[in-house]
Design a protein around this motif. Sequence first.
Motif, PDB file in Angstrom:
ATOM      1  N   VAL A  66       0.857  -1.178   0.000  1.00 10.84           N
ATOM      2  CA  VAL A  66       0.000   0.000   0.000  1.00 10.84           C
ATOM      3  C   VAL A  66       0.900   1.236   0.000  1.00 10.84           C
ATOM      4  O   VAL A  66       1.816   1.338   0.809  1.00 10.84           O
ATOM      5  N   ILE A  67       0.620   2.148  -0.920  1.00 17.19           N
ATOM      6  CA  ILE A  67       1.334   3.420  -0.971  1.00 17.19           C
ATOM      7  C   ILE A  67       0.297   4.511  -0.751  1.00 17.19           C
ATOM      8  O   ILE A  67      -0.680   4.602  -1.484  1.00 17.19           O
ATOM      9  N   LEU A  68       0.504   5.318   0.267  1.00 20.01           N
ATOM     10  CA  LEU A  68      -0.409   6.410   0.604  1.00 20.01           C
ATOM     11  C   LEU A  68       0.196   7.716   0.129  1.00 20.01           C
ATOM     12  O   LEU A  68       1.352   7.999   0.416  1.00 20.01           O
ATOM     13  N   MET A  69      -0.567   8.489  -0.615  1.00 22.94           N
ATOM     14  CA  MET A  69      -0.136   9.804  -1.066  1.00 22.94           C
ATOM     15  C   MET A  69      -0.906  10.833  -0.251  1.00 22.94           C
ATOM     16  O   MET A  69      -2.131  10.812  -0.220  1.00 22.94           O
ATOM     17  N   CYS A  70      -0.187  11.724   0.424  1.00 23.85           N
ATOM     18  CA  CYS A  70      -0.857  12.784   1.166  1.00 23.85           C
ATOM     19  C   CYS A  70      -0.071  14.078   0.992  1.00 23.85           C
ATOM     20  O   CYS A  70       1.120  14.061   0.734  1.00 23.85           O
ATOM     21  N   GLY A  71      -0.776  15.189   1.089  1.00 24.21           N
ATOM     22  CA  GLY A  71      -0.134  16.479   0.926  1.00 24.21           C
ATOM     23  C   GLY A  71      -1.166  17.540   0.632  1.00 24.21           C
ATOM     24  O   GLY A  71      -2.374  17.291   0.669  1.00 24.21           O
ATOM     25  N   LEU A  72      -0.688  18.713   0.326  1.00 22.28           N
ATOM     26  CA  LEU A  72      -1.553  19.853   0.074  1.00 22.28           C
ATOM     27  C   LEU A  72      -2.258  19.740  -1.275  1.00 22.28           C
ATOM     28  O   LEU A  72      -1.747  19.096  -2.205  1.00 22.28           O
ATOM     29  N   GLN A  73      -3.409  20.410  -1.384  1.00 28.98           N
ATOM     30  CA  GLN A  73      -4.108  20.461  -2.662  1.00 28.98           C
ATOM     31  C   GLN A  73      -3.214  21.096  -3.708  1.00 28.98           C
ATOM     32  O   GLN A  73      -2.505  22.072  -3.440  1.00 28.98           O
ATOM     33  N   GLY A  74      -3.247  20.526  -4.904  1.00 26.27           N
ATOM     34  CA  GLY A  74      -2.502  21.092  -6.017  1.00 26.27           C
ATOM     35  C   GLY A  74      -1.033  20.709  -6.035  1.00 26.27           C
ATOM     36  O   GLY A  74      -0.275  21.196  -6.869  1.00 26.27           O
ATOM     37  N   GLY A 127       0.152  17.741  -6.704  1.00 27.42           N
ATOM     38  CA  GLY A 127       0.418  16.732  -7.728  1.00 27.42           C
ATOM     39  C   GLY A 127       0.287  15.297  -7.262  1.00 27.42           C
ATOM     40  O   GLY A 127       0.796  14.379  -7.903  1.00 27.42           O
ATOM     41  N   LYS A 128      -0.408  15.070  -6.171  1.00 23.01           N
ATOM     42  CA  LYS A 128      -0.554  13.718  -5.623  1.00 23.01           C
ATOM     43  C   LYS A 128      -1.279  12.777  -6.579  1.00 23.01           C
ATOM     44  O   LYS A 128      -0.824  11.660  -6.817  1.00 23.01           O
ATOM     45  N   THR A 129      -2.394  13.220  -7.126  1.00 18.64           N
ATOM     46  CA  THR A 129      -3.199  12.364  -7.999  1.00 18.64           C
ATOM     47  C   THR A 129      -2.419  11.991  -9.254  1.00 18.64           C
ATOM     48  O   THR A 129      -2.366  10.820  -9.653  1.00 18.64           O
ATOM     49  N   THR A 130      -1.799  12.971  -9.860  1.00 19.56           N
ATOM     50  CA  THR A 130      -0.998  12.726 -11.065  1.00 19.56           C
ATOM     51  C   THR A 130       0.173  11.800 -10.760  1.00 19.56           C
ATOM     52  O   THR A 130       0.449  10.854 -11.509  1.00 19.56           O
ATOM     53  N   THR A 131       0.846  12.052  -9.649  1.00 14.77           N
ATOM     54  CA  THR A 131       1.989  11.216  -9.271  1.00 14.77           C
ATOM     55  C   THR A 131       1.542   9.787  -8.982  1.00 14.77           C
ATOM     56  O   THR A 131       2.195   8.826  -9.400  1.00 14.77           O
ATOM     57  N   ALA A 132       0.426   9.634  -8.278  1.00 12.88           N
ATOM     58  CA  ALA A 132      -0.084   8.294  -7.971  1.00 12.88           C
ATOM     59  C   ALA A 132      -0.382   7.525  -9.252  1.00 12.88           C
ATOM     60  O   ALA A 132      -0.029   6.346  -9.378  1.00 12.88           O
ATOM     61  N   ALA A 133      -1.003   8.188 -10.220  1.00  8.82           N
ATOM     62  CA  ALA A 133      -1.321   7.533 -11.489  1.00  8.82           C
ATOM     63  C   ALA A 133      -0.045   7.162 -12.248  1.00  8.82           C
ATOM     64  O   ALA A 133       0.042   6.076 -12.831  1.00  8.82           O
ATOM     65  N   LYS A 134       0.931   8.044 -12.241  1.00  2.00           N
ATOM     66  CA  LYS A 134       2.194   7.749 -12.930  1.00  2.00           C
ATOM     67  C   LYS A 134       2.918   6.586 -12.269  1.00  2.00           C
ATOM     68  O   LYS A 134       3.474   5.716 -12.955  1.00  2.00           O
ATOM     69  N   LEU A 135       2.923   6.554 -10.933  1.00  2.00           N
ATOM     70  CA  LEU A 135       3.523   5.415 -10.230  1.00  2.00           C
ATOM     71  C   LEU A 135       2.791   4.123 -10.572  1.00  2.00           C
ATOM     72  O   LEU A 135       3.418   3.091 -10.810  1.00  2.00           O
ATOM     73  N   LYS A 163       3.301  -5.567 -12.372  1.00  2.57           N
ATOM     74  CA  LYS A 163       2.587  -5.611 -11.094  1.00  2.57           C
ATOM     75  C   LYS A 163       1.095  -5.411 -11.316  1.00  2.57           C
ATOM     76  O   LYS A 163       0.679  -4.721 -12.242  1.00  2.57           O
ATOM     77  N   LYS A 164       0.299  -6.030 -10.464  1.00  5.63           N
ATOM     78  CA  LYS A 164      -1.150  -5.814 -10.484  1.00  5.63           C
ATOM     79  C   LYS A 164      -1.418  -4.581  -9.626  1.00  5.63           C
ATOM     80  O   LYS A 164      -1.081  -4.568  -8.442  1.00  5.63           O
ATOM     81  N   VAL A 165      -2.012  -3.551 -10.220  1.00  2.00           N
ATOM     82  CA  VAL A 165      -2.128  -2.252  -9.563  1.00  2.00           C
ATOM     83  C   VAL A 165      -3.592  -1.842  -9.433  1.00  2.00           C
ATOM     84  O   VAL A 165      -4.401  -2.088 -10.319  1.00  2.00           O
ATOM     85  N   LEU A 166      -3.903  -1.181  -8.326  1.00  2.00           N
ATOM     86  CA  LEU A 166      -5.228  -0.624  -8.098  1.00  2.00           C
ATOM     87  C   LEU A 166      -5.072   0.754  -7.484  1.00  2.00           C
ATOM     88  O   LEU A 166      -4.428   0.912  -6.444  1.00  2.00           O
ATOM     89  N   LEU A 167      -5.610   1.763  -8.148  1.00  2.00           N
ATOM     90  CA  LEU A 167      -5.669   3.103  -7.570  1.00  2.00           C
ATOM     91  C   LEU A 167      -6.968   3.200  -6.779  1.00  2.00           C
ATOM     92  O   LEU A 167      -8.006   2.708  -7.220  1.00  2.00           O
ATOM     93  N   THR A 168      -6.929   3.839  -5.619  1.00  2.00           N
ATOM     94  CA  THR A 168      -8.111   3.943  -4.775  1.00  2.00           C
ATOM     95  C   THR A 168      -8.443   5.406  -4.515  1.00  2.00           C
ATOM     96  O   THR A 168      -7.594   6.163  -4.054  1.00  2.00           O
ATOM     97  N   ALA A 169      -9.674   5.770  -4.817  1.00  2.10           N
ATOM     98  CA  ALA A 169     -10.132   7.154  -4.675  1.00  2.10           C
ATOM     99  C   ALA A 169     -10.632   7.401  -3.256  1.00  2.10           C
ATOM    100  O   ALA A 169     -11.793   7.166  -2.938  1.00  2.10           O
ATOM    101  N   CYS A 170      -9.736   7.894  -2.394  1.00  2.72           N
ATOM    102  CA  CYS A 170     -10.092   8.173  -0.991  1.00  2.72           C
ATOM    103  C   CYS A 170     -10.240   9.657  -0.717  1.00  2.72           C
ATOM    104  O   CYS A 170     -10.576  10.035   0.402  1.00  2.72           O
ATOM    105  N   ASP A 171      -9.953  10.505  -1.695  1.00  4.17           N
ATOM    106  CA  ASP A 171     -10.112  11.947  -1.494  1.00  4.17           C
ATOM    107  C   ASP A 171     -11.572  12.294  -1.764  1.00  4.17           C
ATOM    108  O   ASP A 171     -11.971  12.566  -2.893  1.00  4.17           O
ATOM    109  N   ILE A 172     -12.363  12.273  -0.697  1.00  2.27           N
ATOM    110  CA  ILE A 172     -13.803  12.525  -0.838  1.00  2.27           C
ATOM    111  C   ILE A 172     -14.154  13.988  -0.586  1.00  2.27           C
ATOM    112  O   ILE A 172     -15.302  14.380  -0.696  1.00  2.27           O
ATOM    113  N   TYR A 173     -13.140  14.787  -0.263  1.00  2.00           N
ATOM    114  CA  TYR A 173     -13.391  16.168   0.147  1.00  2.00           C
ATOM    115  C   TYR A 173     -13.202  17.181  -0.987  1.00  2.00           C
ATOM    116  O   TYR A 173     -13.853  18.213  -1.000  1.00  2.00           O
ATOM    117  N   ARG A 174     -12.298  16.900  -1.908  1.00  2.00           N
ATOM    118  CA  ARG A 174     -12.013  17.863  -2.978  1.00  2.00           C
ATOM    119  C   ARG A 174     -12.927  17.593  -4.168  1.00  2.00           C
ATOM    120  O   ARG A 174     -12.949  16.481  -4.701  1.00  2.00           O
TER     121      ARG A 174
END
Length: 179
Positions: A104-112, A114-122, A131-142
């Motif tokens: 599990v890799i958790l991306m956290c940080g300030l809005q804007g 680049g977390k979402t873009t970086t997560a997708a690139k990774l 590798k078998k990969v799954l991105l998980t949409a946990c940012d329910i606030y933005r």
Amino acid sequence: MAFDSLTEKLQNVFKNLRSKGRLTEADVKAALKEVKMALLEADVNFKVVKNFVKTVQERAVGQDVLNSLTPGQMVVKLVNEELVNLMGSDTTEITLKPSSEISVILMCGLQGAGKTTTAAKLAGKFKLKGKKVLLTACDIYRPGAIEQLQINGEKQGVEVFSMGDKIKPVNIAKAAIEH
């Protein structure tokens, strides 16, 4: 992102440096004031910014400008070298658990940032490595965060797990691991 702002601010400062054959302390201070503001606006720690600016200033003041460089380019070169030193010049691979286990890799940080873009690139990089990969949409606030992850995941050919924006992020993460 921070580097876009930094580039824009530096370009404005360099207009004033073009005609100089040698960098003065005032030239460097003017340029570094803009660098300092861009880094602070990107929420870089004040002490880190202070040390960074001090190091660049010490290196730049009084340096002869290389024949092929303008004073502005010299400051860019010095800023780049110090950013590499600050952020680390070594490339490190992310170590994943054996394929029988879930990493599990958790991306956290300030809005804007680049977390979402970086997560997708990774995710795309790991997929290319088999590798078998799954991105998980946990940012329910933005607003738009889930859709942004789905679009980026699609571009990388990676599945995106989403439960909408009404479930707590920790429950979404647990369900994604079950999935």
